[in-house]
Enzyme design. Structure first.
Site, PDB file in Angstrom:
ATOM      1  N   LYS A 116       0.961   4.087  -2.831  1.00 17.36           N
ATOM      2  CA  LYS A 116       0.565   5.456  -2.494  1.00 17.36           C
ATOM      3  C   LYS A 116       1.671   6.459  -2.788  1.00 17.36           C
ATOM      4  O   LYS A 116       1.396   7.600  -3.158  1.00 17.36           O
ATOM      5  CB  LYS A 116       0.139   5.523  -1.023  1.00 17.36           C
ATOM      6  CG  LYS A 116      -1.192   4.818  -0.739  1.00 17.36           C
ATOM      7  CD  LYS A 116      -2.286   5.299  -1.670  1.00 17.36           C
ATOM      8  CE  LYS A 116      -3.688   5.148  -1.142  1.00 17.36           C
ATOM      9  NZ  LYS A 116      -4.705   5.504  -2.155  1.00 17.36           N
ATOM     10  N   TYR A 155       0.832  -1.210   0.000  1.00 13.70           N
ATOM     11  CA  TYR A 155       0.000   0.000   0.000  1.00 13.70           C
ATOM     12  C   TYR A 155       0.873   1.270   0.000  1.00 13.70           C
ATOM     13  O   TYR A 155       0.633   2.213  -0.759  1.00 13.70           O
ATOM     14  CB  TYR A 155      -0.890  -0.074   1.239  1.00 13.70           C
ATOM     15  CG  TYR A 155      -1.866   1.041   1.441  1.00 13.70           C
ATOM     16  CD1 TYR A 155      -3.025   1.132   0.679  1.00 13.70           C
ATOM     17  CD2 TYR A 155      -1.649   1.998   2.441  1.00 13.70           C
ATOM     18  CE1 TYR A 155      -3.929   2.146   0.907  1.00 13.70           C
ATOM     19  CE2 TYR A 155      -2.556   3.006   2.675  1.00 13.70           C
ATOM     20  CZ  TYR A 155      -3.696   3.079   1.904  1.00 13.70           C
ATOM     21  OH  TYR A 155      -4.599   4.085   2.125  1.00 13.70           O
TER      22      TYR A 155
END
Ligand code: NAI
Length: 298
Positions: free
Chosen positions: A170, A166
């Protein structure tokens, strides 16, 4: 300054069936935008799908007198992204605004991070932004106007245990925004980055307990709506949206670079060790872009 108004504008909000995306879709529609409410409708880990979430939000907008159309495609494939944009064009004739918001989580510490968990998260967050933004940006370039929002995370800009997939996705979105702000500049396409902190399905067991009042989704919405407006002329800006017990709080975040340490010729590793403290010192740091002339020879 004139009131922010989206009359005549068409917006795509991905992952708008719940959480932050739902608030963006409602707020844009309330100010006159025609909204494509996209949501795959699956579980937090990205498994499953369903029409209910996107349908409910589109119905809520229409019941309040606004214009919206639901879309149930995944953002994670080129075909899905193209169909989301096609839904906007077929229903409303164009696309002015894209909020890349859809997201899933598959947290594991890095050594337990198998390929499926890595690929699924990169596919929705990072590839998803590619799949949706690319066909939309083609239209924005032709019309000479566009507002794009990428959704990053403190898991990327700071790091968070157990979120390597993640965090990488991101931070990748921040890099994508840095490039698209340059490619979109001459077409009045602004690309900005929201770094939210809000209690939702995604974060209810991650953010500190008892902080629901501080980390309200409503704190994030106004700054994202501003980024989608004509009034927002900045591009490539990252804003961390958060809150305290008293109300919302917004911080600007940027990658900084110091003014550099010059050496006569090529130093040895021991020379580096000797000046490491100076190389590390950020007292004279400035935005990486302003300092780029130092290391890009510009
Ligand atoms: P959420 O789980 O409430 O909303 C995400 C939505 O995206 C869900 O409705 C889900 O069905 C949809 N979605 C998932 N995969 C999809 C796909 N392939 N195609 C289309 N839709 C899909 O979570 P939340 O918190 O509202 O998250 C929104 C965005 O904000 C995400 O990108 C998330 O990573 C980001 N974010 C949120 C933070 C927070 O504090 N809530 C912190 C940092 C980032």
């Amino acid at each position: 300054m004139s009131k922010i108004d989206f009359t005549g504008r068409v917006a795509i909000v991905t992952g708008a069936g719940a959480g932050l995306g739902k608030t963006y879709a409602l707020a844009l529609a309330e100010r006159g935008a025609k909204v494509v409410v996209n949501d795959l409708g699956g579980a937090r880990d990205g498994t499953g799908s369903g029409d209910a979430a996107a349908n409910l939000v589109a119905e809520e907008i229409k019941a309040a007198g606004g214009e919206a159309v639901p879309n149930f495609d995944t953002v994670a494939t080129v075909e899905g992204g193209e169909n989301i944009v096609k839904t906007a064009v077929d229903s409303f004739g164009k696309v002015d605004i894209v909020i890349n918001n859809a997201g899933i989580l598959r947290d594991k510490s890095f050594l337990k991070m198998d390929e499926a968990a890595w690929d699924a998260v990169i596919a929705v967050h990072l590839k998803g932004a590619y799949c949706v933004t690319r066909p939309a940006m083609k239209i924005m370039r032709e019309q000479g106007y566009g507002r794009i929002v990428m959704t990053s995370s403190t898991s990327g800009i700071i790091g968070n245990f157990g979120q390597s997939n993640y965090g990488a996705a991101k931070m990748g979105l921040a890099g994508l925004a840095n490039v698209l702000k340059k490619e979109g500049a001459k077409y009045n396409i602004k690309v900005n980055v929201i770094v939210p902190n809000a209690m939702t399905r995604m974060t209810e067991d991650i953010l500190p307990a008892g902080m629901a009042d501080a980390f309200k989704v409503e704190n994030v919405t106004p700054v994202v709506v501003y980024m989608c407006s004509e009034q927002c002329e900045d591009t490539g800006v990252y804003i961390v949206a958060s809150g305290t017990a008293d109300g919302a709080m917004y911080c600007r975040s940027q990658i900084m670079t110091n003014m550099g340490q010059k050496f006569e010729g090529v130093p040895t590793p021991d020379d580096i060790a000797g000046r490491w403290g100076d190389i590390m010192n950020l007292d004279d740091a400035r935005f990486a872009e302003e300092a780029a002339q130092l290391f890009m020879g510009q």
